[in-house]
Every structure is written in structure tokens, then in C-alpha cells.
Design a protein around this motif. Structure first.
Motif, PDB file in Angstrom:
ATOM      1  N   GLY A   1      37.014  40.763  45.695  1.00 47.53           N
ATOM      2  CA  GLY A   1      35.868  40.824  44.799  1.00 47.53           C
ATOM      3  C   GLY A   1      35.762  42.159  44.094  1.00 47.53           C
ATOM      4  N   TYR A   2      36.019  43.248  44.819  1.00 48.14           N
ATOM      5  CA  TYR A   2      35.920  44.572  44.202  1.00 48.14           C
ATOM      6  C   TYR A   2      37.159  44.922  43.385  1.00 48.14           C
ATOM      7  N   PHE A   3      38.295  44.275  43.666  1.00 50.86           N
ATOM      8  CA  PHE A   3      39.438  44.404  42.762  1.00 50.86           C
ATOM      9  C   PHE A   3      39.142  43.715  41.427  1.00 50.86           C
ATOM     10  N   LEU A   4      38.447  42.579  41.503  1.00 56.07           N
ATOM     11  CA  LEU A   4      38.133  41.817  40.294  1.00 56.07           C
ATOM     12  C   LEU A   4      37.014  42.455  39.481  1.00 56.07           C
ATOM     13  N   ASN A   5      36.211  43.303  40.118  1.00 51.68           N
ATOM     14  CA  ASN A   5      35.019  43.832  39.461  1.00 51.68           C
ATOM     15  C   ASN A   5      35.292  44.510  38.107  1.00 51.68           C
ATOM     16  N   PRO A   6      36.323  45.392  37.979  1.00 53.17           N
ATOM     17  CA  PRO A   6      36.561  45.997  36.659  1.00 53.17           C
ATOM     18  C   PRO A   6      36.870  44.968  35.578  1.00 53.17           C
ATOM     19  N   LEU A   7      37.595  43.910  35.939  1.00 56.36           N
ATOM     20  CA  LEU A   7      37.928  42.871  34.967  1.00 56.36           C
ATOM     21  C   LEU A   7      36.675  42.089  34.569  1.00 56.36           C
TER      22      LEU A   7
END
Length: 319
Positions: free
Chosen positions: A116-122
Motif C-alpha cells: 500500500g505504501y509502495f503504491l502511495n506515490p503512484l
């Protein structure tokens, strides 16, 4: 030709930048280690941890505000209806994020939380396009497209929509949008205090319910366990204040790159320490997300470099 300014802008203080980078690294290291801290709180439930996190964070924030002679701001917030509504909305979003994250970590889904936090910037970039009507550079489109492919692939691999990851990314991305609209009208401490104030009544009600139903562990497992639950306020508030100190000292690009520390550490905690299983097919999905983040990061660094060169050129032309 413009005259030479009498007081040219000074160069950034390198010592301050280094100090700010250190603050940022410390903040993300704490956030990255949260799964390990939550793991030692068992047999406390995720709901008890969440409630203590809110209550003790508020007490710590009020104490800091009192030391800074700003505690009256809490009362002023209740007199400003618009501000109170904004804080309530922000509190609801961050409460959603905390709830999902805490439940995920304490139920053995640390790797999904990390995703989820990897996806956050996207997701943040996508929100910028859909809500703020921002224009993306070609590399940003590539990053978002790759992230979308990764999301579809992981949905197929999981056999269901990765709700934990998407809820974390969307709730924090929307929270960031709201904070952007608040702007600099509030300090980080004031904003966080306001958010915890509106969450506290529910947190107290939750603690009362846990006590009545015999599920509370605050005073039943010794002083060490009690101290750790009180410490949830510290591990919640301190990294936020460190992050705020970093954000005022280092470029936004640096903050953007530092933010990957936390999900990397969370992933390592889940796989190497807490024993969660990651099949090869899921590593491939994560790899696609990392490709997207690499493209986004490289584009941000290059864009920041171009902006600095243009600023120096403009400054030279004005002399």
C-alpha cells in the motif's frame, strides 16, 4: 538591464540540509519498524492498539503545545467551524489509514500493508491528475501505467482485489490532498493535534468497550506491556514531528526518495522477521511496482535538476 540586488539570496545551508535529511531518515526508520513494535504488543488486539495510539498521541501533542504556549489553539479550533470540519475530515482519513494498517499488521498481512505504501506515490500522482487537473510528463504517465498493470497483475495473483493495499494508498493519498489544501495555515503539530482531538472520543469509547467486554490488556500484563501501549503515542507523534522538521530543510525530491525507506523496511520485517510467505509470482508484482517507482523517482530528480538550472539562468539574466 536590471540593477544588481543589494541582498542576493543566500545559498542553501548545507548543514541544515544534512540535518533535515537525518530527521527524514529517522522518521522513515521508525515508520518502517512499526510492524515489529506492534508484534510485541500482542495479545492486545489491533483495536486496543489503535485506541491507545490515538489517546496517548493526543496527550503528547497537547503537552508539546502547552510547553510552546500554544495549547489555547485547541479551544480556538472548536470556535472555527470550517477548521473543525477540515480537521474532522482529515481525522477520518488518517483514522481509516491507521485502522487498516494496524489490523493488517497484527493479523499477519504486513507485506500487503507495505505494498500500500509502495503504491502511495503512484496514487498521489493519479489524484493530482483526476482532482487537481495536473498535467503529467511522459515519464510520469509511464510510471502510472506500469503501476496500473502491477495492480491488475497482483489482483489476479491474490485471487481478489488487494483491498488492504488499495485502502492504505487511497486513504493516505486523499489525506495528503487535504493537507495540501490546508497549506501552511497550520503547523504540523497543530494539524496532527486537531486530527487526534476529533478521533479521541471514539478511541475512548473503544477502550471502555474493550474494558467492559474483558478484552483490555492495558493493566493486566505487567508494567512492561502497559509502558509499550503508552509508547504507541510516542512512536506515532515523534516521527511526524521529525518529518515536519525534515520537510522544511530539504528539497521535496529528497523527501520523495526517502519515503521508500518505510515500505522497504516493512516488507523486510514481514518476510524476514515475522515469517510471512511471499511466493515468486507476488515478488514479480512487487517488482513491477518498483519499476514504476524508479521511473517516477528518476523523472523527479531530472525535473528538479532542470528547474534549478532554469532558476540559476534566470537569476544570472537579472544581474
Amino acid at each position: 538591464m536590471a540593477s544588481r540586488p543589494s541582498d542576493p539570496p543566500s545559498a542553501p545551508d548545507e548543514a541544515e540540509v544534512r540535518r533535515g535529511t537525518g530527521y527524514g531518515v529517522l522518521a522513515y526508520l521508525v515508520w518502517g519498524a512499526l510492524p515489529l513494535y506492534f508484534a510485541v504488543l500482542k495479545p492486545a488486539t489491533a483495536w486496543e492498539v489503535l485506541a491507545h495510539r490515538v489517546v496517548w498521541s493526543l496527550l503528547l501533542c497537547v503537552l508539546v503545545l502547552a510547553l510552546a504556549r500554544q495549547a489555547r489553539w485547541v479551544l480556538d479550533m472548536f470556535r472555527d467551524r470550517r477548521l473543525l470540519l477540515t480537521m474532522t475530515a482529515a481525522g477520518a482519513l488518517i483514522a481509516t489509514n491507521w485502522t487498516v494498517y494496524t489490523v493488517a499488521v497484527m493479523s499477519g498481512h504486513v507485506t500487503e500493508a507495505a505494498l500500500g505504501y509502495f503504491l502511495n506515490p503512484l496514487v498521489t500522482v493519479a489524484i493530482g491528475v483526476l482532482v487537481l487537473r495536473e498535467r503529467l510528463r511522459p515519464a510520469q504517465w509511464v510510471a502510472v501505467g506500469t503501476g496500473l498493470v502491477a495492480g491488475v497483475y497482483l489482483t489476479v495473483d491474490y485471487g481478489t482485489v488487494p483491498w488492504i493495499s488499495l485502502t492504505l494508498a487511497l486513504s493516505f493519498g486523499t489525506y495528503g490532498l487535504l493537507k495540501k489544501r490546508i497549506g501552511s495555515s497550520l503547523s504540523a503539530l497543530q494539524s496532527f493535534t486537531g486530527e487526534t482531538v476529533v478521533m479521541t472520543p471514539l478511541a475512548i469509547a473503544l477502550l471502555v468497550w474493550l474494558g467492559v467486554t474483558g478484552q483490555a490488556t492495558f493493566v493486566g500484563l505487567g508494567p512492561g506491556h502497559t509502558t509499550l501501549l503508552v509508547g504507541t503515542g510516542i512512536i506515532t507523534a515523534v516521527p511526524l514531528l521529525l518529518f515536519a522538521a525534515a520537510a522544511t530543510r530539504v528539497p521535496l525530491v529528497t523527501i520523495g526518495l526517502l519515503q521508500f525507506i518505510a515500505p522497504v523496511l516493512q516488507l523486510l520485517c514481514g518476510v524476514l522477521v515475522l515469517g510471512e510467505v511471499m511466493p515468486p509470482s507476488r515478488w514479480l508484482g512487487f517488482a513491477l511496482v518498483w519499476v514504476a517507482l524508479t521511473v517516477l523517482s528518476v523523472d523527479s530528480v531530472l525535473s528538479a535538476g532542470r528547474s534549478r538550472r532554469l532558476a540559476r539562468a534566470a537569476e544570472g539574466a537579472a544581474i
